[in-house]
Design a protein around this motif. Structure first.
Motif, PDB file in Angstrom:
ATOM      1  N   ILE A   2      -8.583 -22.218  51.655  1.00  0.00           N
ATOM      2  CA  ILE A   2     -10.016 -22.162  51.957  1.00  0.00           C
ATOM      3  C   ILE A   2     -10.154 -21.922  53.454  1.00  0.00           C
ATOM      4  CG2 ILE A   2     -12.200 -23.418  51.946  1.00  0.00           C
ATOM      5  CD1 ILE A   2     -11.012 -25.124  49.645  1.00  0.00           C
ATOM      6  N   ARG A   3     -10.783 -20.816  53.798  1.00  0.00           N
ATOM      7  CA  ARG A   3     -10.929 -20.430  55.204  1.00  0.00           C
ATOM      8  C   ARG A   3     -12.257 -20.986  55.733  1.00  0.00           C
ATOM      9  NH1 ARG A   3      -7.988 -16.170  57.014  1.00  0.00           N
ATOM     10  NH2 ARG A   3      -9.763 -15.276  58.158  1.00  0.00           N
ATOM     11  N   VAL A   4     -12.178 -21.679  56.866  1.00  0.00           N
ATOM     12  CA  VAL A   4     -13.348 -22.377  57.415  1.00  0.00           C
ATOM     13  C   VAL A   4     -13.566 -21.965  58.856  1.00  0.00           C
ATOM     14  CG1 VAL A   4     -14.346 -24.636  57.972  1.00  0.00           C
ATOM     15  CG2 VAL A   4     -12.955 -24.369  55.907  1.00  0.00           C
ATOM     16  N   VAL A   5     -14.828 -21.777  59.215  1.00  0.00           N
ATOM     17  CA  VAL A   5     -15.234 -21.623  60.615  1.00  0.00           C
ATOM     18  C   VAL A   5     -16.152 -22.786  60.963  1.00  0.00           C
ATOM     19  CG1 VAL A   5     -16.641 -20.266  62.227  1.00  0.00           C
ATOM     20  CG2 VAL A   5     -14.966 -19.119  60.770  1.00  0.00           C
ATOM     21  N   GLY A  16     -12.238 -31.835  66.794  1.00  0.00           N
ATOM     22  CA  GLY A  16     -12.100 -32.926  65.845  1.00  0.00           C
ATOM     23  C   GLY A  16     -12.112 -32.438  64.410  1.00  0.00           C
ATOM     24  N   PHE A  17     -13.063 -31.575  64.088  1.00  0.00           N
ATOM     25  CA  PHE A  17     -13.135 -31.032  62.739  1.00  0.00           C
ATOM     26  C   PHE A  17     -11.900 -30.195  62.422  1.00  0.00           C
ATOM     27  CE2 PHE A  17     -17.342 -32.580  62.624  1.00  0.00           C
ATOM     28  CZ  PHE A  17     -17.823 -32.462  61.333  1.00  0.00           C
ATOM     29  N   LYS A  18     -11.434 -29.424  63.396  1.00  0.00           N
ATOM     30  CA  LYS A  18     -10.244 -28.597  63.171  1.00  0.00           C
ATOM     31  C   LYS A  18      -9.032 -29.468  62.903  1.00  0.00           C
ATOM     32  CE  LYS A  18      -7.535 -24.794  65.059  1.00  0.00           C
ATOM     33  NZ  LYS A  18      -7.425 -23.783  66.152  1.00  0.00           N
ATOM     34  N   LEU A  19      -8.888 -30.547  63.649  1.00  0.00           N
ATOM     35  CA  LEU A  19      -7.749 -31.444  63.471  1.00  0.00           C
ATOM     36  C   LEU A  19      -7.778 -32.102  62.091  1.00  0.00           C
ATOM     37  CD1 LEU A  19      -5.287 -32.872  64.753  1.00  0.00           C
ATOM     38  CD2 LEU A  19      -6.870 -34.629  65.574  1.00  0.00           C
ATOM     39  N   ILE A  20      -8.959 -32.598  61.705  1.00  0.00           N
ATOM     40  CA  ILE A  20      -9.077 -33.298  60.414  1.00  0.00           C
ATOM     41  C   ILE A  20      -8.844 -32.341  59.247  1.00  0.00           C
ATOM     42  CG2 ILE A  20     -10.668 -34.503  58.882  1.00  0.00           C
ATOM     43  CD1 ILE A  20     -12.017 -35.590  61.482  1.00  0.00           C
ATOM     44  N   LEU A  21      -9.506 -31.195  59.285  1.00  0.00           N
ATOM     45  CA  LEU A  21      -9.381 -30.258  58.167  1.00  0.00           C
ATOM     46  C   LEU A  21      -8.011 -29.594  58.135  1.00  0.00           C
ATOM     47  CD1 LEU A  21     -12.923 -28.621  58.268  1.00  0.00           C
ATOM     48  CD2 LEU A  21     -12.054 -30.255  56.583  1.00  0.00           C
ATOM     49  N   GLN A 112     -12.479 -32.969  51.063  1.00  0.00           N
ATOM     50  CA  GLN A 112     -12.989 -32.822  49.696  1.00  0.00           C
ATOM     51  C   GLN A 112     -14.377 -32.196  49.686  1.00  0.00           C
ATOM     52  OE1 GLN A 112     -11.354 -33.231  46.769  1.00  0.00           O
ATOM     53  NE2 GLN A 112     -13.194 -32.253  45.954  1.00  0.00           N
ATOM     54  N   LEU A 113     -15.183 -32.512  50.686  1.00  0.00           N
ATOM     55  CA  LEU A 113     -16.514 -31.907  50.763  1.00  0.00           C
ATOM     56  C   LEU A 113     -16.408 -30.410  51.008  1.00  0.00           C
ATOM     57  CD1 LEU A 113     -18.317 -34.685  52.816  1.00  0.00           C
ATOM     58  CD2 LEU A 113     -18.598 -34.176  50.392  1.00  0.00           C
ATOM     59  N   VAL A 114     -15.464 -29.991  51.834  1.00  0.00           N
ATOM     60  CA  VAL A 114     -15.253 -28.559  52.064  1.00  0.00           C
ATOM     61  C   VAL A 114     -14.776 -27.884  50.778  1.00  0.00           C
ATOM     62  CG1 VAL A 114     -13.773 -26.880  53.256  1.00  0.00           C
ATOM     63  CG2 VAL A 114     -14.885 -28.712  54.550  1.00  0.00           C
ATOM     64  N   ARG A 115     -13.910 -28.543  50.039  1.00  0.00           N
ATOM     65  CA  ARG A 115     -13.474 -27.983  48.750  1.00  0.00           C
ATOM     66  C   ARG A 115     -14.669 -27.811  47.805  1.00  0.00           C
ATOM     67  NH1 ARG A 115      -9.431 -32.272  49.406  1.00  0.00           N
ATOM     68  NH2 ARG A 115      -7.545 -31.331  50.310  1.00  0.00           N
ATOM     69  N   GLY A 121     -20.280 -25.928  45.028  1.00  0.00           N
ATOM     70  CA  GLY A 121     -21.016 -27.168  44.873  1.00  0.00           C
ATOM     71  C   GLY A 121     -21.992 -27.428  46.013  1.00  0.00           C
ATOM     72  N   VAL A 122     -22.658 -28.551  45.896  1.00  0.00           N
ATOM     73  CA  VAL A 122     -23.674 -28.964  46.862  1.00  0.00           C
ATOM     74  C   VAL A 122     -23.198 -30.247  47.523  1.00  0.00           C
ATOM     75  CG1 VAL A 122     -26.083 -29.671  47.133  1.00  0.00           C
ATOM     76  CG2 VAL A 122     -25.455 -27.999  45.374  1.00  0.00           C
ATOM     77  N   VAL A 123     -23.339 -30.356  48.830  1.00  0.00           N
ATOM     78  CA  VAL A 123     -22.960 -31.596  49.512  1.00  0.00           C
ATOM     79  C   VAL A 123     -24.132 -32.091  50.363  1.00  0.00           C
ATOM     80  CG1 VAL A 123     -20.482 -31.152  49.509  1.00  0.00           C
ATOM     81  CG2 VAL A 123     -21.838 -30.361  51.433  1.00  0.00           C
ATOM     82  N   MET A 124     -24.552 -33.307  50.079  1.00  0.00           N
ATOM     83  CA  MET A 124     -25.658 -33.897  50.826  1.00  0.00           C
ATOM     84  C   MET A 124     -25.452 -35.397  50.925  1.00  0.00           C
ATOM     85  SD  MET A 124     -28.965 -31.770  49.427  1.00  0.00           S
ATOM     86  CE  MET A 124     -28.510 -31.899  47.703  1.00  0.00           C
ATOM     87  N   SER A 125     -25.457 -35.912  52.128  1.00  0.00           N
ATOM     88  CA  SER A 125     -25.363 -37.349  52.325  1.00  0.00           C
ATOM     89  C   SER A 125     -26.608 -38.021  51.778  1.00  0.00           C
ATOM     90  CB  SER A 125     -25.239 -37.659  53.815  1.00  0.00           C
ATOM     91  OG  SER A 125     -25.608 -38.987  54.091  1.00  0.00           O
ATOM     92  N   PRO A 126     -26.467 -39.013  50.874  1.00  0.00           N
ATOM     93  CA  PRO A 126     -27.668 -39.660  50.328  1.00  0.00           C
ATOM     94  C   PRO A 126     -28.490 -40.364  51.398  1.00  0.00           C
ATOM     95  CG  PRO A 126     -25.676 -40.843  49.685  1.00  0.00           C
ATOM     96  CD  PRO A 126     -25.233 -39.546  50.304  1.00  0.00           C
TER      97      PRO A 126
END
Length: 224
Positions: A2-5, A16-21, A112-115, A121-126
């Motif tokens: 999965i390619r992410v920018v 930080g995001f690059k390190l985690i993902l 998992q949210l990126v997957r 899918g849809v991702v939204m913090s409640p």
């Protein structure tokens, strides 16, 4: 893969995001950038998913979103925000964003949210979802009107709506509740019509606001 920018005005957030993902075997952060270079970077790298800061000093995140959505093959875009209540999120979702994340999302949830996003899918913090809509002008009247629309759904349509909010495809929904994909498609069309929304993302957000999902549940795909 999965390619992410990642698009954010703060270098620390980007790194930080690059390190985690980057720790995930199936995810590659192909680029990080500030807002001004975002569209050119996405054109060049052709990512599957873009995580886009909603508020940036050099260019507005909503402007970047509109430009990305206008590309011939737009990536899936989720908005990043620091605020529990950010009025821009409502506009972003109506403009085609596939959800939003708080920047303090737990690191073990992020991959998992990126997957989920990559799978449609849809991702939204409640927490953020409730705060956004409670702070939105006319929220009370909107809630009453939306409750009326949800009340028009049949019990089966409500079941399908909850599974839409989980990010399931029509085929997966059919497997879950033992219906053909064609029948599920008919239910989805009826749901969008009755709720007067234009996309599965908007239907999922309405389901969350209407209390059809658990209090702590993300609107997301399988596995969460």
């Amino acid at each position: 893969m999965i390619r992410v920018v990642v698009v954010d005005d703060e270098a620390l957030v980007r790194s930080g995001f690059k390190l985690i993902l980057g720790a995930a075997d199936d995810i590659e952060v192909v680029a990080t950038t500030a807002g001004a270079e975002a569209v050119d970077t996405v054109r060049r790298e052709d990512p599957d998913v873009v995580l886009l800061d909603i508020r940036m000093p050099d260019v507005d995140g909503l402007t970047v979103l509109r430009r990305l959505r206008a590309l011939p093959q737009p990536p899936v875009v989720a908005m990043l925000t620091t605020f529990d209540a950010d009025e821009y999120i409502v506009t972003a979702l109506r403009s085609g964003a596939a959800g939003f994340l708080l920047k303090d999302t737990e690191p073990d949830q992020l991959a998992q949210l990126v997957r989920t996003l990559a799978a449609g899918g849809v991702v939204m913090s409640p927490k953020a979802s409730r705060a956004v809509w409670q702070s939105h002008p006319g929220a009370s009247a909107v809630a009453d009107e939306e409750a009326t629309r949800v009340g028009r759904l049949t019990e089966r349509e409500r079941d399908v709506l909850v599974l839409i909010a989980e990010g399931l495809s029509n085929a997966d929904i059919g497997s879950r509740i033992h219906l053909s994909a064609g029948t599920v498609k008919d239910h989805v069309s009826a749901i969008l019509t009755k709720l007067r929304v234009g996309s599965r993302v908007q239907a999922a957000l309405l389901a969350q606001r209407a209390g059809l999902l658990g209090d702590g549940q993300w609107c997301s795909g399988p596995g969460l």
